[in-house]
Design an enzyme around this catalytic site. Sequence first.
Site, mmCIF file in Angstrom:
data_model
loop_
_atom_site.group_PDB
_atom_site.id
_atom_site.type_symbol
_atom_site.label_atom_id
_atom_site.label_comp_id
_atom_site.label_asym_id
_atom_site.label_seq_id
_atom_site.Cartn_x
_atom_site.Cartn_y
_atom_site.Cartn_z
ATOM 1 N N LYS A 13 0.881 -1.132 -0.037
ATOM 2 C CA LYS A 13 -0.023 0.024 -0.045
ATOM 3 C C LYS A 13 0.890 1.175 0.076
ATOM 4 O O LYS A 13 0.629 2.080 -0.749
ATOM 5 C CB LYS A 13 -0.999 0.163 1.217
ATOM 6 C CG LYS A 13 -1.820 -1.106 1.385
ATOM 7 C CD LYS A 13 -2.706 -1.172 2.599
ATOM 8 C CE LYS A 13 -1.788 -1.309 3.964
ATOM 9 N NZ LYS A 13 -1.372 -2.556 4.006
ATOM 10 N N ARG A 89 -10.405 0.113 8.010
ATOM 11 C CA ARG A 89 -9.790 -1.141 8.516
ATOM 12 C C ARG A 89 -10.879 -2.066 9.213
ATOM 13 O O ARG A 89 -10.602 -3.100 9.632
ATOM 14 C CB ARG A 89 -8.643 -0.790 9.347
ATOM 15 C CG ARG A 89 -7.473 -1.615 9.267
ATOM 16 C CD ARG A 89 -6.248 -1.121 10.302
ATOM 17 N NE ARG A 89 -5.060 -1.710 10.113
ATOM 18 C CZ ARG A 89 -4.251 -1.162 9.405
ATOM 19 N NH1 ARG A 89 -4.119 -0.162 8.811
ATOM 20 N NH2 ARG A 89 -2.701 -1.793 9.271
ATOM 21 N N ARG A 128 11.760 -4.701 5.759
ATOM 22 C CA ARG A 128 11.639 -3.344 5.231
ATOM 23 C C ARG A 128 12.301 -2.242 6.077
ATOM 24 O O ARG A 128 12.812 -2.533 7.460
ATOM 25 C CB ARG A 128 9.880 -3.216 5.570
ATOM 26 C CG ARG A 128 9.604 -1.538 5.624
ATOM 27 C CD ARG A 128 8.281 -1.322 5.375
ATOM 28 N NE ARG A 128 7.328 -1.924 6.404
ATOM 29 C CZ ARG A 128 6.130 -2.024 6.631
ATOM 30 N NH1 ARG A 128 5.468 -1.443 5.596
ATOM 31 N NH2 ARG A 128 5.529 -2.510 7.748
ATOM 32 N N ARG A 161 10.503 -0.301 11.493
ATOM 33 C CA ARG A 161 9.577 0.051 12.355
ATOM 34 C C ARG A 161 9.429 -0.953 13.414
ATOM 35 O O ARG A 161 9.838 -2.197 13.488
ATOM 36 C CB ARG A 161 7.964 -0.290 11.504
ATOM 37 C CG ARG A 161 7.757 0.953 10.820
ATOM 38 C CD ARG A 161 6.509 0.824 9.820
ATOM 39 N NE ARG A 161 5.466 -0.158 10.304
ATOM 40 C CZ ARG A 161 4.443 -0.287 9.632
ATOM 41 N NH1 ARG A 161 4.435 0.253 8.381
ATOM 42 N NH2 ARG A 161 3.364 -0.978 9.944
ATOM 43 N N ARG A 172 -0.837 -8.937 13.420
ATOM 44 C CA ARG A 172 -1.450 -7.983 12.530
ATOM 45 C C ARG A 172 -2.173 -8.731 11.496
ATOM 46 O O ARG A 172 -3.224 -8.153 10.961
ATOM 47 C CB ARG A 172 -0.067 -7.029 11.919
ATOM 48 C CG ARG A 172 0.259 -5.933 12.874
ATOM 49 C CD ARG A 172 1.629 -5.498 12.438
ATOM 50 N NE ARG A 172 1.854 -4.976 11.322
ATOM 51 C CZ ARG A 172 2.995 -4.628 10.653
ATOM 52 N NH1 ARG A 172 4.051 -5.172 11.186
ATOM 53 N NH2 ARG A 172 3.044 -4.067 9.473
#
Length: 216
Positions: A13, A89, A128, A161, A172
Site C-alpha cells: 500500500k 480497516r 523493510r 518499524r 497484524r
Amino acid sequence: IRMVLIGPPGAGKGTQAPNLVNKFGACHLATGDMLRSQIAKGTDLGKEAKKIMDQGGLVSDEIMVNMIKDELLNNPACKKGFILDGFPRTIPQAEKLNAMLIEQNTPLQNAVELKVDDDLLVARITGRLIHQASGRSYHKLFNPPKEDMKDDVTGEPLIQRSDDNAEALKKRLGAYHQQTEPIVEYYKKSDIWSGIDASKKPTEVWEDILIALNKN
Ligand code: AP5
Ligand code: ZN
C-alpha cells in the site's frame, strides 16, 4: 481520484501510493504514518497508540474516523482527491467513511485490494526500512535505497518499524483477516472493488492498478 487501498501488512500500500499521488495529484492519507507521527511527537494519543501498534492490535474506530475526517475536510491537498492507505480497516470505519463522503457529495470511486498470501509477507515485513518523516518505504533486498540505510530523497537515516517483527506481524495478519477482510465484501457490493495480484514485482503491480482504475 477518490480511492482506498486495501491489503495486509506488507501488501505494498505504502509502496504504490506515491505512484498514485504522482499520477492523480491527490493527497495520500496513511493512518499508520499519521499514528507514527503522533508517537514521534510524544503526544498522549501517540503513547496510547504505540502500545496497541507494537502488539499488532487496532486503534479504536472513533479515534481513527476522527483523524481521517479532520484531514479530508481540512487538508487543502485533499480537495483534488485522496488515496486512503490503511483506512478503513473495520466495517464501522468503512460505514462512517461512506456516510461522510456521501454527505460531502464526493462518494468513493475505487476500492483496490492488493492481494498477497501470508507466507510472502514475512520476508517483506522483516526486511523493510522506512524514512520516518515521509513514511517512504524500502526493502533490504527487494527495493534497496541508493545509499545504504539512507533515504533517496533527503539522505536521512532509514529505520526499522518497531512492529516489523515476526511476532507482531502474526497478530497484524490475524487482525487483517478477522477485522479488515470483511470490508472487501462491503466494497464488492457497491461495485467499486478491484482485486490485484500484489505478489508480482512493484512495477507490474503498478501497471495492474492502472488497468483496474481504467476499467471502473
Ligand atoms: P500501517 O502502517 O497501516 O501498517 P500495515 O497495514 O500493517 O501495512 P504496512 O505499512 O505494514 O504495509 P504496506 O502495505 O504499506 O507495505 P509497504 O508498501 O511498506 O498500520 C500500523 C498500525 O497502526 C496497525 O497495526 C494499527 O495498530 C494502527 N492503525 C493504522 N490504521 C488504523 C486504522 N484505520 N484503524 C485502527 N488501527 C490502525 O511494503 C512492505 C515491504 O515490502 C517494503 O519493504 C517494500 O519495499 C516491500 N514491497 C512492496 N511491494 C513489493 C513487491 N511488489 N515485491 C517485493 N517487495 C515489495
Ligand atoms: Zn504502509
